[in-house]
Design a protein around this motif. Structure first.
Motif, PDB file in Angstrom:
ATOM      1  N   SER A  53       6.032  39.850  67.771  1.00 25.69           N
ATOM      2  CA  SER A  53       6.540  40.488  66.551  1.00 25.69           C
ATOM      3  C   SER A  53       7.661  39.696  65.897  1.00 25.69           C
ATOM      4  O   SER A  53       8.045  39.977  64.760  1.00 25.69           O
ATOM      5  CB  SER A  53       7.020  41.907  66.853  1.00 25.69           C
ATOM      6  OG  SER A  53       8.157  41.888  67.695  1.00 25.69           O
ATOM      7  N   ALA A  54       8.204  38.702  66.607  1.00 28.73           N
ATOM      8  CA  ALA A  54       9.273  37.862  66.048  1.00 28.73           C
ATOM      9  C   ALA A  54       8.706  36.653  65.322  1.00 28.73           C
ATOM     10  O   ALA A  54       9.457  35.825  64.809  1.00 28.73           O
ATOM     11  CB  ALA A  54      10.228  37.408  67.146  1.00 28.73           C
ATOM     12  N   THR A  55       7.380  36.538  65.282  1.00 31.34           N
ATOM     13  CA  THR A  55       6.740  35.409  64.606  1.00 31.34           C
ATOM     14  C   THR A  55       6.063  35.870  63.321  1.00 31.34           C
ATOM     15  O   THR A  55       5.635  37.013  63.204  1.00 31.34           O
ATOM     16  CB  THR A  55       5.679  34.740  65.507  1.00 31.34           C
ATOM     17  OG1 THR A  55       4.535  35.605  65.648  1.00 31.34           O
ATOM     18  CG2 THR A  55       6.253  34.423  66.887  1.00 31.34           C
ATOM     19  N   LEU A  56       5.985  34.948  62.381  1.00 28.18           N
ATOM     20  CA  LEU A  56       5.281  35.203  61.128  1.00 28.18           C
ATOM     21  C   LEU A  56       4.624  33.896  60.697  1.00 28.18           C
ATOM     22  O   LEU A  56       5.308  32.893  60.484  1.00 28.18           O
ATOM     23  CB  LEU A  56       6.252  35.685  60.045  1.00 28.18           C
ATOM     24  CG  LEU A  56       5.670  35.844  58.634  1.00 28.18           C
ATOM     25  CD1 LEU A  56       4.560  36.886  58.620  1.00 28.18           C
ATOM     26  CD2 LEU A  56       6.766  36.216  57.634  1.00 28.18           C
ATOM     27  N   THR A  57       3.314  33.912  60.598  1.00 27.86           N
ATOM     28  CA  THR A  57       2.569  32.728  60.189  1.00 27.86           C
ATOM     29  C   THR A  57       1.834  33.050  58.898  1.00 27.86           C
ATOM     30  O   THR A  57       1.062  34.008  58.842  1.00 27.86           O
ATOM     31  CB  THR A  57       1.569  32.293  61.277  1.00 27.86           C
ATOM     32  OG1 THR A  57       2.266  32.147  62.527  1.00 27.86           O
ATOM     33  CG2 THR A  57       0.925  30.963  60.912  1.00 27.86           C
ATOM     34  N   LEU A  58       2.086  32.257  57.858  1.00 32.00           N
ATOM     35  CA  LEU A  58       1.554  32.536  56.530  1.00 32.00           C
ATOM     36  C   LEU A  58       0.641  31.419  56.049  1.00 32.00           C
ATOM     37  O   LEU A  58       0.898  30.241  56.300  1.00 32.00           O
ATOM     38  CB  LEU A  58       2.699  32.704  55.526  1.00 32.00           C
ATOM     39  CG  LEU A  58       3.668  33.862  55.800  1.00 32.00           C
ATOM     40  CD1 LEU A  58       4.872  33.777  54.876  1.00 32.00           C
ATOM     41  CD2 LEU A  58       2.966  35.202  55.633  1.00 32.00           C
ATOM     42  N   THR A  59      -0.413  31.814  55.349  1.00 27.31           N
ATOM     43  CA  THR A  59      -1.316  30.842  54.745  1.00 27.31           C
ATOM     44  C   THR A  59      -1.757  31.385  53.386  1.00 27.31           C
ATOM     45  O   THR A  59      -1.193  32.364  52.895  1.00 27.31           O
ATOM     46  CB  THR A  59      -2.504  30.530  55.668  1.00 27.31           C
ATOM     47  OG1 THR A  59      -3.268  29.465  55.110  1.00 27.31           O
ATOM     48  CG2 THR A  59      -3.383  31.746  55.882  1.00 27.31           C
ATOM     49  N   PHE A  60      -2.774  30.773  52.769  1.00 22.78           N
ATOM     50  CA  PHE A  60      -3.052  31.082  51.368  1.00 22.78           C
ATOM     51  C   PHE A  60      -4.361  31.809  51.107  1.00 22.78           C
ATOM     52  O   PHE A  60      -4.537  32.377  50.031  1.00 22.78           O
ATOM     53  CB  PHE A  60      -3.003  29.792  50.539  1.00 22.78           C
ATOM     54  CG  PHE A  60      -1.603  29.281  50.384  1.00 22.78           C
ATOM     55  CD1 PHE A  60      -0.826  29.649  49.304  1.00 22.78           C
ATOM     56  CD2 PHE A  60      -1.046  28.463  51.345  1.00 22.78           C
ATOM     57  CE1 PHE A  60       0.474  29.222  49.165  1.00 22.78           C
ATOM     58  CE2 PHE A  60       0.257  28.021  51.225  1.00 22.78           C
ATOM     59  CZ  PHE A  60       1.024  28.396  50.128  1.00 22.78           C
ATOM     60  N   THR A  61      -5.284  31.797  52.038  1.00 24.58           N
ATOM     61  CA  THR A  61      -6.548  32.501  51.822  1.00 24.58           C
ATOM     62  C   THR A  61      -6.862  33.383  53.025  1.00 24.58           C
ATOM     63  O   THR A  61      -6.439  33.091  54.154  1.00 24.58           O
ATOM     64  CB  THR A  61      -7.719  31.518  51.609  1.00 24.58           C
ATOM     65  OG1 THR A  61      -7.974  30.811  52.838  1.00 24.58           O
ATOM     66  CG2 THR A  61      -7.412  30.526  50.498  1.00 24.58           C
ATOM     67  N   ASN A  62      -7.615  34.442  52.772  1.00 23.52           N
ATOM     68  CA  ASN A  62      -8.013  35.333  53.865  1.00 23.52           C
ATOM     69  C   ASN A  62      -8.882  34.593  54.879  1.00 23.52           C
ATOM     70  O   ASN A  62      -8.797  34.839  56.085  1.00 23.52           O
ATOM     71  CB  ASN A  62      -8.771  36.532  53.303  1.00 23.52           C
ATOM     72  CG  ASN A  62      -7.859  37.482  52.540  1.00 23.52           C
ATOM     73  OD1 ASN A  62      -6.724  37.718  52.932  1.00 23.52           O
ATOM     74  ND2 ASN A  62      -8.359  38.024  51.440  1.00 23.52           N
ATOM     75  N   LYS A  63      -9.724  33.686  54.384  1.00 26.78           N
ATOM     76  CA  LYS A  63     -10.586  32.914  55.275  1.00 26.78           C
ATOM     77  C   LYS A  63      -9.756  32.070  56.233  1.00 26.78           C
ATOM     78  O   LYS A  63     -10.008  32.052  57.446  1.00 26.78           O
ATOM     79  CB  LYS A  63     -11.523  32.022  54.464  1.00 26.78           C
ATOM     80  CG  LYS A  63     -12.451  31.177  55.321  1.00 26.78           C
ATOM     81  CD  LYS A  63     -13.353  30.283  54.471  1.00 26.78           C
ATOM     82  CE  LYS A  63     -14.246  29.407  55.355  1.00 26.78           C
ATOM     83  NZ  LYS A  63     -15.109  28.508  54.543  1.00 26.78           N
ATOM     84  N   ALA A  64      -8.755  31.371  55.688  1.00 26.84           N
ATOM     85  CA  ALA A  64      -7.892  30.536  56.531  1.00 26.84           C
ATOM     86  C   ALA A  64      -7.130  31.392  57.535  1.00 26.84           C
ATOM     87  O   ALA A  64      -6.978  31.019  58.706  1.00 26.84           O
ATOM     88  CB  ALA A  64      -6.927  29.740  55.660  1.00 26.84           C
ATOM     89  N   GLN A 211      11.956  35.618  63.427  1.00 24.30           N
ATOM     90  CA  GLN A 211      12.791  34.475  63.805  1.00 24.30           C
ATOM     91  C   GLN A 211      12.022  33.151  63.822  1.00 24.30           C
ATOM     92  O   GLN A 211      12.624  32.085  63.810  1.00 24.30           O
ATOM     93  CB  GLN A 211      13.394  34.727  65.195  1.00 24.30           C
ATOM     94  CG  GLN A 211      14.466  35.789  65.230  1.00 24.30           C
ATOM     95  CD  GLN A 211      15.782  35.316  64.638  1.00 24.30           C
ATOM     96  OE1 GLN A 211      16.156  34.167  64.787  1.00 24.30           O
ATOM     97  NE2 GLN A 211      16.472  36.208  63.958  1.00 24.30           N
ATOM     98  N   TYR A 212      10.706  33.225  63.857  1.00 21.27           N
ATOM     99  CA  TYR A 212       9.877  32.013  63.937  1.00 21.27           C
ATOM    100  C   TYR A 212       8.813  32.087  62.847  1.00 21.27           C
ATOM    101  O   TYR A 212       7.846  32.840  62.963  1.00 21.27           O
ATOM    102  CB  TYR A 212       9.241  31.889  65.328  1.00 21.27           C
ATOM    103  CG  TYR A 212      10.273  31.765  66.415  1.00 21.27           C
ATOM    104  CD1 TYR A 212      10.725  30.520  66.838  1.00 21.27           C
ATOM    105  CD2 TYR A 212      10.827  32.907  67.002  1.00 21.27           C
ATOM    106  CE1 TYR A 212      11.698  30.404  67.811  1.00 21.27           C
ATOM    107  CE2 TYR A 212      11.801  32.801  67.985  1.00 21.27           C
ATOM    108  CZ  TYR A 212      12.232  31.540  68.385  1.00 21.27           C
ATOM    109  OH  TYR A 212      13.201  31.435  69.349  1.00 21.27           O
TER     110      TYR A 212
END
Length: 238
Positions: A53-64, A211-212
């Motif tokens: 829960s301290a991590t968050l990874t973001l990208t640009f498309t639902n497929k990715a 945090q990450y």
């Protein structure tokens, strides 16, 4: 831990292990940037012991996002890392949607809002009448929102008749959304930013929670996405 580092070269492994400061991975297409990010996420959770829960990874498309989530969970499974819940790995806009579900009431809006699509947006604008092409007005409103420009600011900076007309339609459109408890695709980021920018305590709490943070295809971030990222990193630069 072997599964996490399997197939990584020295530079990729170095990036995976570096977890306590900002890093930027520069590499060409097909060279393993996404693999490095998913391996880093698995390393943080399985080996360093970071709470998912301290991590968050973001990208640009639902497929990715789907592909990255599957890769990361596969690595975590191979590493035999127990997960009470999966890490948050999604698009920028999905993150905004989740954030607004909890915090949009700070703007005087209700949490049961409905997200409209581009066709809905054009239908609403068309109902206001006017001589300008609806597609052009919709595009300009999107530009306003991604530049954090309010209807009042749009009117004040409009020097030509067409832009004054667009600013007026922008005002009508925003009023319609508020009155009917609707948000459009651009609002998912613009309203999230507005809340974090106006509430320092919430901004700090949100930043302390994640945090990450990792961004896939970081070069594709626009100004609003970058400014939102700065807010999310308010209490750290990780």
């Amino acid at each position: 831990m072997h599964a996490i580092f399997e197939g990584l070269n020295r530079a990729q492994e170095e990036a995976v292990r570096e977890i306590s400061r900002p890093i930027l991975i520069l590499a060409g297409a097909g060279s393993g940037k996404t693999k490095t990010i998913t391996s880093r996420l698995a390393y943080l959770i399985a080996e360093v012991g970071i709470d998912p829960s301290a991590t968050l990874t973001l990208t640009f498309t639902n497929k990715a996002a789907t592909e990255m989530r599957e890769r990361a969970l596969s690595l975590l499974n191979q590493a035999k890392a127990p997960l009470a819940y999966p890490p948050l790995l999604c698009t920028f806009h999905k993150f905004g949607l989740l954030f607004l579900k909890f915090h949009i009431e700070k703007l005087g809006r209700k949490a049961n809002f409905v997200v409209i699509d581009t066709d809905d947006k054009k239908r609403i604008l068309k109902s206001f009448g006017g001589e300008l092409p609806v597609a052009s007005v919709a595009s300009e409103i999107s530009r306003y929102k991604n530049s954090l420009i309010s209807p009042e600011q749009a009117w004040n900076q409009a020097e030509q008749k067409n832009y004054r007309h667009m600013a007026k339609m922008f005002e009508q459109y925003e009023n319609y959304l508020v009155q009917n408890n609707l948000v459009d695709f651009d609002d998912l980021l613009a309203l999230t930013y507005r809340i974090l920018d106006s509430d320092l305590a919430l901004c700090e709490a949100t930043s302390n929670r994640y945090q990450y943070i990792m961004i896939d295809e970081y070069q594709d971030t626009n100004d609003l996405q970058y400014r939102l990222l700065v807010k999310l990193c308010h209490s750290h630069e990780n």
